[in-house]
Write an enzyme that holds these catalytic residues in place. Structure first.
Site, PDB file in Angstrom:
ATOM      1  N   HIS A 220       0.829  -1.214   0.000  1.00  0.00           N
ATOM      2  CA  HIS A 220       0.000   0.000   0.000  1.00  0.00           C
ATOM      3  C   HIS A 220       0.860   1.259   0.000  1.00  0.00           C
ATOM      4  O   HIS A 220       1.922   1.325   0.640  1.00  0.00           O
ATOM      5  CB  HIS A 220      -1.000  -0.011   1.157  1.00  0.00           C
TER       6      HIS A 220
ATOM      7  N   ASP B 227       6.319   2.832   6.886  1.00  0.00           N
ATOM      8  CA  ASP B 227       5.089   2.076   6.718  1.00  0.00           C
ATOM      9  C   ASP B 227       4.238   2.866   5.708  1.00  0.00           C
ATOM     10  O   ASP B 227       3.618   3.866   6.080  1.00  0.00           O
ATOM     11  CB  ASP B 227       4.358   1.944   8.063  1.00  0.00           C
TER      12      ASP B 227
ATOM     13  N   GLU C 174      -5.218   1.570   2.213  1.00  0.00           N
ATOM     14  CA  GLU C 174      -5.098   0.509   3.218  1.00  0.00           C
ATOM     15  C   GLU C 174      -5.227   1.037   4.638  1.00  0.00           C
ATOM     16  O   GLU C 174      -5.841   0.391   5.498  1.00  0.00           O
ATOM     17  CB  GLU C 174      -3.757  -0.213   3.037  1.00  0.00           C
TER      18      GLU C 174
ATOM     19  N   ASP D 273       4.069  -5.882   3.504  1.00  0.00           N
ATOM     20  CA  ASP D 273       3.765  -4.832   4.468  1.00  0.00           C
ATOM     21  C   ASP D 273       4.864  -4.831   5.539  1.00  0.00           C
ATOM     22  O   ASP D 273       5.895  -5.491   5.375  1.00  0.00           O
ATOM     23  CB  ASP D 273       2.387  -5.055   5.080  1.00  0.00           C
TER      24      ASP D 273
END
Length: 351
Positions: free
Chosen positions: A66, A176, A208, A232
């Protein structure tokens, strides 16, 4: 692959959930030499195709990382030029006070999050977490200039500070999930040196952090892959987080649980051991919290796997990763894709 340089550019860009286009367009440019074709879909997700050399119809393998990030959005401009805002995504509200911020309006404005100083707060107020509604961003500019440059709905981000630390570690906002985009780039580069019969789709998915996984679900519906991976981040070990966390520099994790197809997990583990990639098993006993949770149930169902990169201080402006883990995650993904053929896909359908 210059992972550090790639991450420096990726983390510089604004892409709060719902406003991810800058990252998607960057991937169109940066990954052009790595894919055979690329586009943005209707939701704004990046989709790049690295064709396999097997006979048609070839197996289709998709990997989603994402591209959206947590942040904030401007809700009001008050007298004096103070900017009110609200969080977008899983922002840790304990960290907002006194934070350096960027407001992305007609140009990027630096500012600081202000609140009442302790000298003028009551004892009861000092015991509680200051509500976001009482916080504001102070840019130092006159009200008229703020109103000219900023509009309600403009993104708010933690200040960009990309730090190269010791021992191959990097700290920045938005690792992230920029770390996973770098891993996808490594995988694409590695696939240029490997024979693979399957078509491989690298997807930078939107939405996401908001939940519902709209980018990954829409891309899976459109591409109809036989196998889909979510790439991820997961929790890296640090003082106070020894449980359910993983060492930095110890390699990626392979997800195990109801969101992870057993035969695919077995292949991932076998490949890692064959090519000498260190890994850890990450037990996910319920919803994985990744794009795989949405991709798994698209159409008639999709075989799913999860590869995660250990990351410290998740959802803070000082997230921290080890470059070696990113490289190993990308290598693992590429090597697994190279092992997937039509016979393996047929075995999955019989599971």
């Amino acid at each position: 692959m210059d992972i550090t340089g790639h991450l420096a550019e990726l983390t510089r860009l604004s892409s709060i959930t719902g406003r991810e286009r800058a990252v998607a367009e960057y991937l169109l440019r940066a990954w052009e030499p790595l894919v055979d074709e690329a586009r943005l879909d209707r939701l704004g997700s990046y989709i790049g195709l690295k064709r396999g050399d097997g006979p048609e119809p070839r197996p289709r393998v998709m990997a989603a990382a994402h591209i959206d990030s947590i942040g904030g959005v401007v809700t009001a401009i008050e007298p004096g030029g103070y900017i009110r805002f609200t969080p977008v995504g899983g922002v840790d509200r304990r960290l907002l006070m006194a934070q350096e911020m960027e407001v992305h309006g007609r140009r990027v404005l630096p500012g600081v999050v202000g609140s009442k100083p302790p000298h003028v707060t009551s004892p009861e107020e000092r015991k509680r977490l200051v509500p976001v509604e009482e916080l504001y961003i102070d840019t130092g500019l006159p009200e008229a200039e703020v109103r000219d440059l900023i509009r309600v709905g403009d993104p708010v981000l933690p200040r960009y500070q990309f730090r190269i630390l010791q021992n191959g570690r990097i700290s920045s906002r938005y690792l992230d999930n920029r770390a996973s985009q770098a891993a996808l780039a490594v995988a694409l580069e590695e696939l240029k040196t490997l024979r693979h019969t399957a078509d491989f789709y690298a997807v930078g998915s939107v939405g996401e952090e908001f939940g519902g996984y709209p980018g990954a679900v829409a891309a899976t519906n459109a591409l109809q892959p036989d196998i889909a991976f979510a790439v991820d981040v997961t929790f890296a070990r640090h003082p106070g987080s020894e449980k359910d966390s993983f060492p930095l520099g110890g390699g990626p994790t392979i997800g195990v649980g109801p969101n992870c197809t057993p035969k695919l997990v077995k292949l991932m583990r076998q490949v890692a051991e064959d090519v000498g990639i260190d890994y850890h098993l990450e037990v996910m006993s319920g919803p994985s919290g990744t794009d795989a949770w949405g991709m798994q149930v698209v159409r008639g169902g999709v075989a799913t796997g999860i590869i995660s990169i250990p990351l410290r201080y998740m959802h803070t402006p000082v997230e921290l990763v080890d470059v070696a883990d990113i490289r190993q995650a990308g290598r693992l993904l590429a090597q697994v894709v190279a092992r997937i053929d039509q016979a393996f896909v047929e075995e999955l359908r019989c599971y």
